[in-house]
Enzyme design. Structure first.
Site, PDB file in Angstrom:
ATOM      1  N   ALA A 129       0.709  -0.747   0.454  1.00 14.32           N
ATOM      2  CA  ALA A 129       0.216  -0.202   0.342  1.00 14.32           C
ATOM      3  C   ALA A 129       0.817   1.265   0.078  1.00 14.32           C
ATOM      4  O   ALA A 129      -0.090   2.379   0.317  1.00 14.32           O
ATOM      5  CB  ALA A 129      -1.596   0.271   1.473  1.00 14.32           C
ATOM      6  N   ASN A 198       2.413  -3.750   7.421  1.00 17.78           N
ATOM      7  CA  ASN A 198       3.849  -3.825   6.610  1.00 17.78           C
ATOM      8  C   ASN A 198       4.289  -3.331   5.602  1.00 17.78           C
ATOM      9  O   ASN A 198       5.299  -3.082   5.158  1.00 17.78           O
ATOM     10  CB  ASN A 198       2.599  -5.237   5.500  1.00 17.78           C
ATOM     11  CG  ASN A 198       2.282  -6.307   6.667  1.00 17.78           C
ATOM     12  OD1 ASN A 198       3.124  -6.996   7.040  1.00 17.78           O
ATOM     13  ND2 ASN A 198       1.160  -6.939   5.835  1.00 17.78           N
ATOM     14  N   HIS A 228      -0.504   7.383   5.189  1.00 17.64           N
ATOM     15  CA  HIS A 228       1.041   6.372   5.407  1.00 17.64           C
ATOM     16  C   HIS A 228       0.958   7.221   4.708  1.00 17.64           C
ATOM     17  O   HIS A 228       1.537   8.323   3.472  1.00 17.64           O
ATOM     18  CB  HIS A 228       1.146   5.101   5.007  1.00 17.64           C
ATOM     19  CG  HIS A 228       0.821   3.679   4.377  1.00 17.64           C
ATOM     20  ND1 HIS A 228       0.375   3.568   6.260  1.00 17.64           N
ATOM     21  CD2 HIS A 228      -1.060   3.379   3.820  1.00 17.64           C
ATOM     22  CE1 HIS A 228      -0.279   2.352   6.559  1.00 17.64           C
ATOM     23  NE2 HIS A 228      -0.262   2.532   4.723  1.00 17.64           N
TER      24      HIS A 228
END
Length: 277
Positions: A129, A198, A228
């Protein structure tokens, strides 16, 4: 990353890559369906491994893990870090390749070393991602980065963990705005949030140093999108990447884009012409 270039089960160019999929959840269903429809040139879905009944709608046979290793050229892990720890070495020593979606498992130094030393199968991981990993790798080869920071913001419910005490859980459940849940290095944080961070491991693998990446995990009840933010700097420049994804409706801990990142990695491994690596 890869182990030895020698691979006992590498198919000829005239044959499709036989893929075994581990996990039939939010990631696995999208990946498996695309493979079954022939959407990944040079690859085909051979079987599925999962500890739950799949039902008649599954597009391939459900088999035990040992049978999948024997039948396939590539195993795709889409079921969590525990699968990598339990089965990773056995996959690779059999001569079968392994594509890892749960990169957080690789923050375990001993496990990572064993996987890299195993073979003749090869191990690869997908960035999932987050973007910018190729640039971070290029920058690292030029000169060390002075500072790398990652801030991940998610809905509070996706961050609750068994190790949390009642005080922290209450803060998450009653939050009216952003709350910092944990800060640490990319070595520490993925262990605490095995299904949600992750990205931290992926950034650290690109940078080449688990301890150099500082991670903040933030819970925000208003976070309709999972966000993020990667910030890095060094003598050669400054870099900032920000991504915001819609969570998967069935599994909000996973962003909807993750299975498509896995499919892109599959396309590269299958040797699709014109693939940007």
């Amino acid at each position: 990353m890869s182990t030895s270039p020698k691979h006992a089960k590498t198919p000829t160019t005239a044959k499709n890559l036989k893929v075994g999929l581990v996990g039939w959840g939010a990631i696995g269903r999208v990946v498996g369906t695309a493979l079954a429809r022939g959407e990944v040139q040079g690859a085909e879905l051979t079987c599925i491994v999962d500890n739950r009944p799949l039902g008649e709608a599954a597009p391939a046979a459900q088999v035990p893990f040992e049978e999948a290793i024997e039948a396939c050229d590539l195993i795709v892990e889409a079921a969590g870090q525990g699968v990598v720890r339990e089965w990773g070495e056995r996959v690779l020593t059999s001569g079968t390749d392994l594509l890892i979606a749960s990169t957080g498992a690789l923050t375990d130094d001993e496990l990572a070393k064993r996987l890299l030393a195993a073979g003749p199968g090869r191990v690869s991981f997908t960035g999932g991602a987050v973007g910018g990993l190729d640039l971070l790798q290029a920058v690292r080869s030029f000169a060390p980065l002075d500072e790398v920071r990652l801030t991940t913001t998610k809905l509070p419910s996706t961050l609750e963990q068994p190790w949390m005490d009642e005080e922290l859980l209450e803060r998450l459940r009653t939050a009216t705005g952003p709350v910092e849940v944990m800060s640490g290095t990319a070595r520490d944080v993925p262990v605490k949030f095995p299904k949600s961070t992750n990205v931290a491991a992926s950034v650290a693998l690109a940078v080449g140093d688990l301890d150099a990446v500082r991670v903040r995990v933030v819970a925000d009840p208003g976070a309709e999108l999972t966000r993020h933010v990667v910030e890095a700097s060094g003598p050669h420049g400054e870099y900032r990447f920000e991504v915001a994804h819609r969570p998967d409706p069935g599994n909000p801990a996973t962003s909807q884009v993750v299975p498509y990142a896995v499919l892109r990695s599959l396309s590269a491994l299958a040797g699709r012409s014109g693939q940007i690596l």
